[in-house]
Scaffold this motif. Structure first.
Motif, PDB file in Angstrom:
ATOM      1  N   ILE A  10       1.063 -36.991  -9.149  1.00 35.58           N
ATOM      2  CA  ILE A  10       1.281 -38.398  -9.370  1.00 35.58           C
ATOM      3  C   ILE A  10       0.260 -39.631  -9.193  1.00 35.58           C
ATOM      4  CG2 ILE A  10       3.025 -40.282  -8.745  1.00 35.58           C
ATOM      5  CD1 ILE A  10       4.410 -37.643  -9.757  1.00 35.58           C
ATOM      6  N   ASP A  11       0.048 -40.395 -10.183  1.00 32.18           N
ATOM      7  CA  ASP A  11      -0.997 -41.393  -9.573  1.00 32.18           C
ATOM      8  C   ASP A  11      -0.295 -42.670 -10.095  1.00 32.18           C
ATOM      9  OD1 ASP A  11      -3.155 -43.025  -9.325  1.00 32.18           O
ATOM     10  OD2 ASP A  11      -3.614 -43.010 -11.265  1.00 32.18           O
ATOM     11  N   CYS A  12       0.169 -43.649  -8.998  1.00 29.98           N
ATOM     12  CA  CYS A  12       0.685 -44.599  -8.818  1.00 29.98           C
ATOM     13  C   CYS A  12      -0.397 -45.971  -8.883  1.00 29.98           C
ATOM     14  CB  CYS A  12       1.420 -44.948  -7.773  1.00 29.98           C
ATOM     15  SG  CYS A  12       2.462 -46.557  -7.559  1.00 29.98           S
ATOM     16  N   GLY A  13      -0.817 -46.653  -9.912  1.00 30.15           N
ATOM     17  CA  GLY A  13      -1.839 -47.628 -10.157  1.00 30.15           C
ATOM     18  C   GLY A  13      -1.139 -48.790 -10.181  1.00 30.15           C
ATOM     19  N   GLU A  53       9.689 -50.397  -7.654  1.00 32.05           N
ATOM     20  CA  GLU A  53       9.366 -50.154  -9.264  1.00 32.05           C
ATOM     21  C   GLU A  53       8.590 -48.828  -9.037  1.00 32.05           C
ATOM     22  OE1 GLU A  53       7.661 -52.970 -11.784  1.00 32.05           O
ATOM     23  OE2 GLU A  53       8.836 -54.599 -11.083  1.00 32.05           O
ATOM     24  N   TRP A  54       7.778 -48.409  -7.985  1.00 30.46           N
ATOM     25  CA  TRP A  54       7.047 -47.416  -8.047  1.00 30.46           C
ATOM     26  C   TRP A  54       7.810 -46.298  -7.888  1.00 30.46           C
ATOM     27  CZ3 TRP A  54       3.943 -49.112  -2.988  1.00 30.46           C
ATOM     28  CH2 TRP A  54       3.036 -50.355  -3.409  1.00 30.46           C
ATOM     29  N   SER A  82      -1.512 -39.738  -5.745  1.00 31.03           N
ATOM     30  CA  SER A  82      -2.716 -40.599  -5.482  1.00 31.03           C
ATOM     31  C   SER A  82      -1.923 -42.061  -5.752  1.00 31.03           C
ATOM     32  CB  SER A  82      -3.489 -40.330  -7.028  1.00 31.03           C
ATOM     33  OG  SER A  82      -4.193 -41.630  -7.232  1.00 31.03           O
ATOM     34  N   GLY A  83      -2.478 -42.976  -4.864  1.00 29.69           N
ATOM     35  CA  GLY A  83      -2.026 -44.375  -4.878  1.00 29.69           C
ATOM     36  C   GLY A  83      -3.468 -45.163  -5.176  1.00 29.69           C
ATOM     37  N   ALA A 437      -4.577 -38.572 -11.239  1.00 32.04           N
ATOM     38  CA  ALA A 437      -3.076 -37.431 -11.294  1.00 32.04           C
ATOM     39  C   ALA A 437      -3.660 -35.938 -11.291  1.00 32.04           C
ATOM     40  CB  ALA A 437      -2.387 -37.794 -12.626  1.00 32.04           C
ATOM     41  N   LEU A 438      -4.639 -35.663 -11.858  1.00 34.01           N
ATOM     42  CA  LEU A 438      -5.194 -34.455 -12.130  1.00 34.01           C
ATOM     43  C   LEU A 438      -5.658 -34.042 -10.614  1.00 34.01           C
ATOM     44  CD1 LEU A 438      -5.865 -31.670 -13.297  1.00 34.01           C
ATOM     45  CD2 LEU A 438      -7.976 -32.613 -13.935  1.00 34.01           C
TER      46      LEU A 438
END
Length: 493
Positions: A10-13, A53-54, A82-83, A437-438
């Motif tokens: 997971i990548d929270c940008g 929202e995340w 990942s954040g 994310a990877l």
């Protein structure tokens, strides 16, 4: 397909959350999902988001990734998160969010940052004490701001978390932090890898901040398993482990195989970053170099420029050009844009360190003021900022045999060649552009399987041979002249 191999990254940008499904046995990404976030903006530099929202975006992007992968969520063995770095999430004793999260790009706390920096003895004092020079985006000034602007909120703080820490808390019910992301708070010592408790007591002598700190865990440690209700909501296996996770740059390093000296990752996104692995905390005397901890057991010296595809995008919009037409014009103009230089500091700038600068054009004449020259000048100007950052990293002793390019700008062959020539270094892109994310999925596999990170990266990070770009000697020389001209213009500021 074996059950033993499926992991979720997971990548929270800032703009949205991405999820990928990785088969760690074959090294293949099977599915990708995405969902957008909105931003709360104010004229005073406020940039905030509602953490709810995340959670919604994480759920939606996970469902989409699983659907695209065509796999059963019950076969997921682990999740890594990942954040976006530096954001502040405050929870009460019931685990409820107390106010919207202030983000890395929030500059409303500039005055508080200046006062804290003065308390630390300026940039040199901060570098000596923490190993980083705190900047307005860092978490620490957000705490002082909350104390002064929202004392009633401050009094209820029970947990003090970064965005990725909060997502891990939601997944597992545990408040933990990991050294890489913790390095960007401004209340963490990157050399000793410990919280700076006296700095938190300087902000609040009562000790409530100290009590609210999350537990620090190593990058290869799991927090625990997913809470049953959350596993059901996501449609995944409740026995799945949740890895330590990390900041987006730290996870991007893992996702580009940047876990040993010699490789440099360069991201051409709305802002630009350049970072490399180091096995020692060689803190630079230059405040622009942030010597963060990595999420792979070492350190990750990093520079960040504030203006990249956001600056090229403004010129594209001005001339109403799509990407293809823009790149064609860039390629038409000669190196150095016939003497046109752009200092693209539309957001202020970190490298060079000019926080209050604005953008400017230099060297215009009756003959060289063309669309092609302006298009080339903005791409050259943003890339020269990255070159300056790379030079600062090289001064700390970092070697770079190859640059791994990620981010939207890396898709342009014209820009790739420009980076290779300006940096005088080979450039190559990774096949998976969602590097953070990877990296999070690879880290989850590392935590769950106990296999070495080196072996996992070797199998799961693929380079795109078609993107390999070598510097051309004649161009390297021509760009060096244009770069020196850029430096002269910067010096006048």
């Amino acid at each position: 397909m074996t059950r033993q191999s499926l992991f979720l990254g997971i990548d929270c940008g800032t703009q949205g959350t991405k999820a990928i499904v990785l088969d760690a046995a074959s090294g293949k990404v099977l599915g990708l999902g995405a969902a957008a976030h909105s931003l709360i903006s104010g004229a005073n530099g406020r940039r905030e988001q509602h953490p709810q929202e995340w959670l919604d975006a994480l759920t939606e992007s996970t469902h989409r990734a699983l659907q695209q992968a065509g796999v059963d969520g019950q076969d997921i063995l682990g999740i890594g998160v990942s954040g976006q770095q530096h954001g502040l999430v405050l929870l009460d004793d019931q685990g409820q969010v107390l106010r919207p999260a202030k983000l890395w790009c929030d500059t409303e706390t500039s005055a508080e940052n200046a006062r804290l920096l003065q308390h630390l003895g300026g940039e040199s004092g901060a570098l000596e004490r923490l190993g980083v020079a705190i900047a307005p985006g860092y978490t620490v000034s957000k705490l002082l701001w909350t104390l002064e602007q929202h004392p009633e909120v401050f009094a209820r703080i029970a947990h003090l978390l970064l965005p990725h820490d909060y997502l891990n808390y939601w997944l597992t019910g545990r408040a933990c932090a990991e050294y890489g992301d913790a390095s960007g708070t401004g209340y963490f010592n990157v050399r000793t890898r410990q919280w700076d408790l006296p700095l938190l007591r300087h902000i609040d002598p009562s000790g409530c901040l100290e009590a609210a700190l999350p537990t620090l865990i190593e990058a290869n440690q799991a927090l625990g398993t997913v809470l049953p209700a959350i596993a059901e909501r996501l449609g995944i296996n409740p026995g799945a482990i949740v890895s330590s996770g990390g900041g987006d740059n730290m996870m991007g390093a893992i996702g580009t195989g940047n876990i040993a000296p010699g490789v440099i990752t360069m991201s051409l996104g709305s802002s630009g970053t350049v970072y490399a692995f180091a096995d020692q905390p060689n803190v630079s005397a230059q405040a622009a170099v942030a010597t963060f901890c990595s999420s792979s057991g070492g350190w990750l010296p990093l520079i960040c420029t504030m203006n990249l595809t956001n600056a090229t995008g403004v010129i594209r919009e001005l001339f109403e050009l799509d990407l293809v037409a823009f790149n064609t014009l860039v390629a038409q103009a000669p190196i150095g844009a016939e003497g046109v230089s752009m200092l693209p500091f539309l957001n202020g700038e970190r490298v060079p360190a000019l926080p209050h600068a604005t953008g400017s054009l230099h060297g215009l004449t009756m003959t060289n003021l063309t669309r092609a020259n302006l298009c080339r000048a903005v791409v050259e100007g943003t890339t020269f900022g990255l070159r300056q950052g790379l030079d600062l990293l090289r001064q700390t002793g970092l070697q770079s045999h190859s640059i791994r390019l990620i981010g939207g700008g890396s898709k342009s062959p014209v820009w790739r060649q420009m980076v290779a020539d300006i940096m005088d270094t080979e450039v190559i892109c990774t096949e998976q552009s969602e590097a953070a994310a990877l990296g999070a999925a690879i880290q989850a596999a590392w935590c769950q399987s106990g296999e070495s990170l080196q072996a996992l990266c070797a199998r799961c990070v693929s380079l795109d041979p078609a993107s390999r770009t070598q510097p051309v000697a004649a161009r390297v020389k021509a760009y060096q002249q244009a770069y020196e001209r850029y430096q002269q213009h910067v010096a006048t500021l």
